[in-house]
Scaffold this motif. Structure first.
Motif, PDB file in Angstrom:
ATOM      1  N   VAL A   1       2.277  37.211 -19.840  1.00 55.96           N
ATOM      2  CA  VAL A   1       2.910  38.512 -20.045  1.00 55.96           C
ATOM      3  C   VAL A   1       1.879  39.386 -20.732  1.00 55.96           C
ATOM      4  CG1 VAL A   1       4.734  39.807 -21.197  1.00 55.96           C
ATOM      5  CG2 VAL A   1       5.239  37.557 -20.214  1.00 55.96           C
ATOM      6  N   GLU A   2       1.355  40.346 -19.990  1.00 59.16           N
ATOM      7  CA  GLU A   2       0.279  41.193 -20.503  1.00 59.16           C
ATOM      8  C   GLU A   2       0.657  42.651 -20.277  1.00 59.16           C
ATOM      9  OE1 GLU A   2      -3.408  39.827 -18.823  1.00 59.16           O
ATOM     10  OE2 GLU A   2      -3.211  37.836 -19.752  1.00 59.16           O
ATOM     11  N   LEU A   3       1.173  43.268 -21.332  1.00 57.77           N
ATOM     12  CA  LEU A   3       1.682  44.640 -21.264  1.00 57.77           C
ATOM     13  C   LEU A   3       0.957  45.551 -22.255  1.00 57.77           C
ATOM     14  CD1 LEU A   3       5.510  43.778 -21.174  1.00 57.77           C
ATOM     15  CD2 LEU A   3       4.052  44.395 -19.227  1.00 57.77           C
ATOM     16  N   PHE A   4      -0.247  45.177 -22.654  1.00 61.72           N
ATOM     17  CA  PHE A   4      -0.913  45.957 -23.687  1.00 61.72           C
ATOM     18  C   PHE A   4      -1.417  47.295 -23.153  1.00 61.72           C
ATOM     19  CE2 PHE A   4      -4.160  43.168 -21.921  1.00 61.72           C
ATOM     20  CZ  PHE A   4      -5.273  43.984 -21.765  1.00 61.72           C
ATOM     21  N   ARG A   5      -1.588  48.213 -24.106  1.00 57.02           N
ATOM     22  CA  ARG A   5      -2.023  49.592 -23.843  1.00 57.02           C
ATOM     23  C   ARG A   5      -1.076  50.324 -22.903  1.00 57.02           C
ATOM     24  NH1 ARG A   5      -6.750  50.960 -26.189  1.00 57.02           N
ATOM     25  NH2 ARG A   5      -8.146  49.271 -26.814  1.00 57.02           N
ATOM     26  N   ASN A   6       0.183  50.357 -23.301  1.00 52.88           N
ATOM     27  CA  ASN A   6       1.186  51.162 -22.637  1.00 52.88           C
ATOM     28  C   ASN A   6       1.887  52.013 -23.694  1.00 52.88           C
ATOM     29  OD1 ASN A   6       1.449  50.512 -19.615  1.00 52.88           O
ATOM     30  ND2 ASN A   6       1.224  48.478 -20.533  1.00 52.88           N
ATOM     31  N   GLU A   7       3.088  52.443 -23.407  1.00 53.85           N
ATOM     32  CA  GLU A   7       3.846  53.267 -24.346  1.00 53.85           C
ATOM     33  C   GLU A   7       5.235  52.670 -24.548  1.00 53.85           C
ATOM     34  OE1 GLU A   7       3.701  57.229 -22.785  1.00 53.85           O
ATOM     35  OE2 GLU A   7       1.515  57.355 -22.904  1.00 53.85           O
ATOM     36  N   MET A   8       5.277  51.371 -24.658  1.00 54.38           N
ATOM     37  CA  MET A   8       6.548  50.675 -24.776  1.00 54.38           C
ATOM     38  C   MET A   8       6.996  50.624 -26.226  1.00 54.38           C
ATOM     39  SD  MET A   8       6.106  47.680 -21.921  1.00 54.38           S
ATOM     40  CE  MET A   8       7.890  47.581 -21.699  1.00 54.38           C
ATOM     41  N   VAL A   9       8.319  50.532 -26.422  1.00 57.16           N
ATOM     42  CA  VAL A   9       8.906  50.580 -27.771  1.00 57.16           C
ATOM     43  C   VAL A   9       9.987  49.508 -27.878  1.00 57.16           C
ATOM     44  CG1 VAL A   9       8.411  53.033 -28.087  1.00 57.16           C
ATOM     45  CG2 VAL A   9      10.572  52.339 -27.015  1.00 57.16           C
ATOM     46  N   GLY A  10      10.666  49.524 -29.018  1.00 60.61           N
ATOM     47  CA  GLY A  10      11.750  48.585 -29.241  1.00 60.61           C
ATOM     48  C   GLY A  10      11.243  47.275 -29.822  1.00 60.61           C
ATOM     49  N   THR A  11      12.139  46.321 -29.937  1.00 59.28           N
ATOM     50  CA  THR A  11      11.777  45.020 -30.493  1.00 59.28           C
ATOM     51  C   THR A  11      11.308  44.086 -29.378  1.00 59.28           C
ATOM     52  OG1 THR A  11      14.049  44.238 -30.296  1.00 59.28           O
ATOM     53  CG2 THR A  11      13.412  45.275 -32.380  1.00 59.28           C
ATOM     54  N   ILE A  12      10.601  43.030 -29.790  1.00 61.09           N
ATOM     55  CA  ILE A  12      10.159  42.024 -28.831  1.00 61.09           C
ATOM     56  C   ILE A  12      11.279  41.000 -28.708  1.00 61.09           C
ATOM     57  CG2 ILE A  12       8.404  40.301 -28.300  1.00 61.09           C
ATOM     58  CD1 ILE A  12       6.517  41.879 -30.150  1.00 61.09           C
TER      59      ILE A  12
ATOM     60  N   TYR B   1       1.132  53.625 -18.132  1.00 60.32           N
ATOM     61  CA  TYR B   1       1.952  54.495 -18.963  1.00 60.32           C
ATOM     62  C   TYR B   1       3.398  54.007 -18.955  1.00 60.32           C
ATOM     63  CZ  TYR B   1      -2.111  57.539 -18.783  1.00 60.32           C
ATOM     64  OH  TYR B   1      -3.396  58.051 -18.882  1.00 60.32           O
ATOM     65  N   LEU B   2       3.559  52.691 -18.974  1.00 60.28           N
ATOM     66  CA  LEU B   2       4.902  52.129 -18.992  1.00 60.28           C
ATOM     67  C   LEU B   2       5.616  52.513 -20.282  1.00 60.28           C
ATOM     68  CD1 LEU B   2       4.174  48.537 -17.633  1.00 60.28           C
ATOM     69  CD2 LEU B   2       5.088  50.496 -16.367  1.00 60.28           C
ATOM     70  N   THR B   3       6.880  52.875 -20.151  1.00 56.13           N
ATOM     71  CA  THR B   3       7.696  53.241 -21.308  1.00 56.13           C
ATOM     72  C   THR B   3       8.921  52.339 -21.364  1.00 56.13           C
ATOM     73  OG1 THR B   3       8.874  54.907 -20.003  1.00 56.13           O
ATOM     74  CG2 THR B   3       6.914  55.642 -21.205  1.00 56.13           C
ATOM     75  N   GLY B   4       9.744  52.575 -22.359  1.00 60.45           N
ATOM     76  CA  GLY B   4      10.970  51.809 -22.477  1.00 60.45           C
ATOM     77  C   GLY B   4      10.762  50.508 -23.231  1.00 60.45           C
ATOM     78  N   THR B   5      11.667  49.575 -23.031  1.00 61.11           N
ATOM     79  CA  THR B   5      11.673  48.325 -23.777  1.00 61.11           C
ATOM     80  C   THR B   5      11.432  47.136 -22.844  1.00 61.11           C
ATOM     81  OG1 THR B   5      14.063  48.085 -23.510  1.00 61.11           O
ATOM     82  CG2 THR B   5      13.280  49.294 -25.455  1.00 61.11           C
TER      83      THR B   5
END
Length: 267
Positions: free
Chosen positions: A22-33, A4-8
């Motif tokens: 870098v594998e951050l899929f299926r979280n709740e992250m936002v912003g640009t890459i 449930y990672l959030t933020g950018t």
């Protein structure tokens, strides 16, 4: 991944010169890459799917010669798929499904010699299907459905001898007829061409592939539009089985004993 990672994503990632995954899929992250992420020349896997990322895909992707797995599925990305992606020649998988990407599919995709899977469905891509995709000799899955692609079906796709699934459905501006050369894809078992403006008949060479026989894999799932395309080998015409952009779209299936309840999104 699967947290449930959030933020950018912080730009400091770009300083990790030896980072390979870098594998951050299926979280709740936002912003640009961050573009800094695309400067990690040793990165082999970049998997950011199923988040809320916005913005565009950086042209810096051309600086990732080791990248093999590139997955941004189910975000809210806009802009184009950069032509510089053709410089990442180790790519084996590209999955940008379920964003709002637009523009043409870059012809440079045909210069990725190791590519196995190309998934661009459920975006806003326009223009023709690049004939250069026929150069991807190891490609096993090509999913371009649910876009706004136009023009005729490239004959050169028939050169994809390892292809198992070809999904081009729900592109309402695709016209012309079905090339008989597609019967040469001897491992093909899924062919989705419904919800298009194709016309004519299903070539007999393709119909012959719907009958189990020694040698080539049986074409077990074939979907076309009943009203515009004639098919001598199809046994089922049922419009209720397709989630259609067009109210008249229907599905025809020839021989699919194990797929009686499938929809376009899971075959």
């Amino acid at each position: 991944e699967w947290n449930y990672l959030t933020g950018t994503i912080c730009t400091e990632f770009g300083a990790l010169a030896n980072l390979t995954h870098v594998e951050l899929f299926r979280n709740e992250m936002v912003g640009t890459i961050p573009s800094e992420l695309f400067r990690l020349s040793l990165l082999r896997s970049l998997k950011l799917g199923f988040n809320g990322f916005t913005g565009s895909i950086s042209t810096e992707i051309g600086r990732m010669p080791e990248l093999e797995d590139f997955s941004l599925t189910r975000n809210d990305l806009t802009g184009t798929l950069p032509s510089e992606i053709g410089l990442a020649t180790d790519l084996e998988l590209i999955n940008v499904r379920g964003n709002r990407l637009d523009g043409s599919l870059p012809v440079q995709l045909g210069g990725l010699p190791e590519l196995r899977e190309l998934e661009t469905r459920q975006n806003h891509f326009t223009g023709p299907i690049p004939s250069e995709l026929g150069l991807l000799r190891y490609l096993t899955s090509l999913s371009l459905n649910d876009n706004y692609l136009s023009g005729t079906l490239p004959v050169d796709l028939g050169r994809l001898r390892h292809l198992q699934a070809l999904r081009l459905s729900s592109n309402l501006n695709i016209t012309g007829t079905i090339p008989s050369e597609y019967a040469r894809m001897r491992r093909l078992y899924v062919l989705l061409l419904n919800n298009t403006m194709l016309s004519g008949t299903v070539p007999p060479e393709i119909c012959n592939r719907t009958v189990p026989q020694p040698g080539p894999v049986t074409l077990s799932t074939l979907r076309i539009d009943c009203g515009r395309v004639q098919c001598s080998c199809c046994r089922l015409c049922d419009g209720d089985r397709v989630s259609a952009l067009s109210p008249n779209a229907t599905a025809i299936r020839d021989w699919a004993p194990n797929h009686n309840n499938e929809t376009d999104n899971n075959v």
